[in-house]
Design an enzyme around this catalytic site. Sequence first.
Site, short mmCIF file in Angstrom:
data_model
loop_
_atom_site.label_atom_id
_atom_site.label_comp_id
_atom_site.label_asym_id
_atom_site.label_seq_id
_atom_site.Cartn_x
_atom_site.Cartn_y
_atom_site.Cartn_z
N MET A 1 -70.42 -27.87 2.69
CA MET A 1 -69.10 -27.25 2.78
C MET A 1 -69.01 -26.15 3.84
O MET A 1 -68.36 -25.13 3.63
CB MET A 1 -68.69 -26.71 1.40
CG MET A 1 -68.63 -27.75 0.31
SD MET A 1 -67.59 -29.16 0.71
CE MET A 1 -65.98 -28.41 0.47
N ALA B 1 -68.39 -45.40 -5.27
CA ALA B 1 -68.27 -46.14 -4.00
C ALA B 1 -69.05 -45.43 -2.90
O ALA B 1 -69.73 -46.07 -2.08
CB ALA B 1 -66.80 -46.27 -3.61
N GLU B 2 -69.00 -44.10 -2.90
CA GLU B 2 -69.75 -43.33 -1.89
C GLU B 2 -71.24 -43.65 -1.97
O GLU B 2 -71.89 -43.83 -0.94
CB GLU B 2 -69.55 -41.82 -2.12
CG GLU B 2 -68.16 -41.33 -1.81
CD GLU B 2 -68.02 -39.82 -1.93
OE1 GLU B 2 -67.06 -39.29 -1.37
OE2 GLU B 2 -68.86 -39.17 -2.60
N ARG C 1 -71.22 -17.71 12.52
CA ARG C 1 -71.45 -19.16 12.37
C ARG C 1 -72.52 -19.63 13.34
O ARG C 1 -73.33 -20.50 13.03
CB ARG C 1 -70.16 -19.94 12.67
CG ARG C 1 -69.16 -19.89 11.54
CD ARG C 1 -68.04 -20.91 11.74
NE ARG C 1 -67.00 -20.68 10.77
CZ ARG C 1 -67.01 -21.14 9.52
NH1 ARG C 1 -67.99 -21.89 9.10
NH2 ARG C 1 -66.03 -20.87 8.69
N ASN D 1 -71.25 -38.06 8.22
CA ASN D 1 -70.63 -37.34 7.09
C ASN D 1 -70.00 -38.36 6.15
O ASN D 1 -69.60 -39.44 6.58
CB ASN D 1 -69.54 -36.40 7.63
CG ASN D 1 -68.89 -35.59 6.51
OD1 ASN D 1 -69.57 -35.10 5.61
ND2 ASN D 1 -67.58 -35.46 6.56
N LEU E 1 -69.17 -26.66 11.14
CA LEU E 1 -70.25 -26.50 12.12
C LEU E 1 -69.67 -26.13 13.48
O LEU E 1 -68.57 -26.56 13.83
CB LEU E 1 -71.04 -27.81 12.19
CG LEU E 1 -71.78 -28.15 10.89
CD1 LEU E 1 -72.18 -29.62 10.85
CD2 LEU E 1 -73.00 -27.26 10.69
N SER F 1 -65.19 -42.84 3.21
CA SER F 1 -65.55 -43.22 4.58
C SER F 1 -66.84 -42.53 4.98
O SER F 1 -67.03 -41.35 4.68
CB SER F 1 -64.47 -42.75 5.57
OG SER F 1 -63.18 -43.12 5.16
N GLY G 1 -75.09 -32.95 -5.01
CA GLY G 1 -76.07 -33.79 -4.31
C GLY G 1 -76.18 -35.21 -4.86
O GLY G 1 -77.24 -35.83 -4.74
N SER G 2 -75.10 -35.74 -5.42
CA SER G 2 -75.21 -37.12 -5.92
C SER G 2 -75.35 -38.11 -4.75
O SER G 2 -76.02 -39.13 -4.87
CB SER G 2 -74.04 -37.49 -6.82
OG SER G 2 -72.84 -37.55 -6.10
N ASN G 3 -74.74 -37.80 -3.62
CA ASN G 3 -74.94 -38.66 -2.44
C ASN G 3 -76.36 -38.52 -1.89
O ASN G 3 -76.96 -39.50 -1.45
CB ASN G 3 -73.91 -38.34 -1.36
CG ASN G 3 -72.57 -38.98 -1.67
OD1 ASN G 3 -72.42 -40.20 -1.53
ND2 ASN G 3 -71.62 -38.18 -2.12
N ASP H 1 -63.46 -34.39 10.42
CA ASP H 1 -63.18 -35.67 9.74
C ASP H 1 -62.54 -36.72 10.67
O ASP H 1 -61.74 -37.54 10.22
CB ASP H 1 -62.27 -35.45 8.52
CG ASP H 1 -62.90 -34.55 7.48
OD1 ASP H 1 -64.14 -34.53 7.38
OD2 ASP H 1 -62.16 -33.86 6.76
N HIS I 1 -66.84 -38.78 3.45
CA HIS I 1 -65.58 -38.12 3.12
C HIS I 1 -64.84 -38.95 2.06
O HIS I 1 -64.75 -40.17 2.18
CB HIS I 1 -64.73 -38.00 4.39
CG HIS I 1 -63.45 -37.26 4.16
ND1 HIS I 1 -63.40 -35.88 4.10
CD2 HIS I 1 -62.19 -37.71 3.93
CE1 HIS I 1 -62.15 -35.52 3.85
NE2 HIS I 1 -61.40 -36.60 3.74
C1 GRF Z 1 -68.37 -36.15 -1.97
O1 GRF Z 1 -67.19 -36.54 -2.61
C2 GRF Z 1 -68.22 -36.24 -0.48
O2 GRF Z 1 -67.35 -37.24 -0.08
C3 GRF Z 1 -67.65 -34.89 -0.14
O3 GRF Z 1 -68.28 -34.00 -1.01
C4 GRF Z 1 -68.68 -34.69 -2.19
C5 GRF Z 1 -70.15 -34.41 -2.40
O4 GRF Z 1 -70.61 -34.83 -3.64
N1 GRF Z 1 -67.86 -34.62 1.26
P1 GRF Z 1 -72.15 -34.80 -3.98
O5 GRF Z 1 -72.64 -33.36 -3.78
O6 GRF Z 1 -72.86 -35.75 -3.06
O7 GRF Z 1 -72.26 -35.19 -5.41
#
Ligand code: GRF
Length: 193
Positions: A91, A174-175, A66, A108, A94, A137, A13-15, A146, A110
Amino acid sequence: MKKNVAVLISGSGSNLQALMDAARTPAYPARIALVISNRPEAYGLTRAKQVGVQSLVINHKDYATREAFDAALHAALLQANIDIVCLAGFMRLLTPGFVEHWEGRMLNIHPSLLPAFKGAHAIRDALKAGTTETGCSVHLVTAELDSGPILLQEKVPVKLGDSEETLAERIHKAEHRIYPKALKMLIEKFFRS
Ligand code: GRF
């Protein structure tokens, strides 16, 4: 009015953290209203709790199909009045019905410069291919994995001697820059109220 955003996670969950940090700024056009994880042990759930963001586990193992899992996701999103869904390391594939319902309102992130290196092993694949540049991206989610319209990308160099871990760390930084920006862009472009 700020838009209500749900972030769907499966892991660290760093994003999610980057989105929650951005959303703390009063001028930011979104509030993170809900975090959903399909894995009870995802660290992102702890991150949400730390800042008082509502979180929910919807464990895919509790659902026979699903479709049933996605129906539970959908119901939770509706109940929380969610406007926009951000997938952030979520992960699960859908179903087309779910994607169609949220199309144009689901993002999303990626870890590659799409359309290069689609799929679950983008960082490993970039290293294997010997490319000197990769990146990340943010794109709208469509039925094809994707492949939806790209909102924002950032290039990241591949350095000599990089391992999956060192490259992933550089891409993650970068994300965390582009995801909050892309969400803001989406809201400002398509959700003016
Ligand atoms: C990220 O690298 C994202 O691009 C991919 O999964 C990773 C998730 O990382 N889809 P985090 O859980 O947000 O740290």
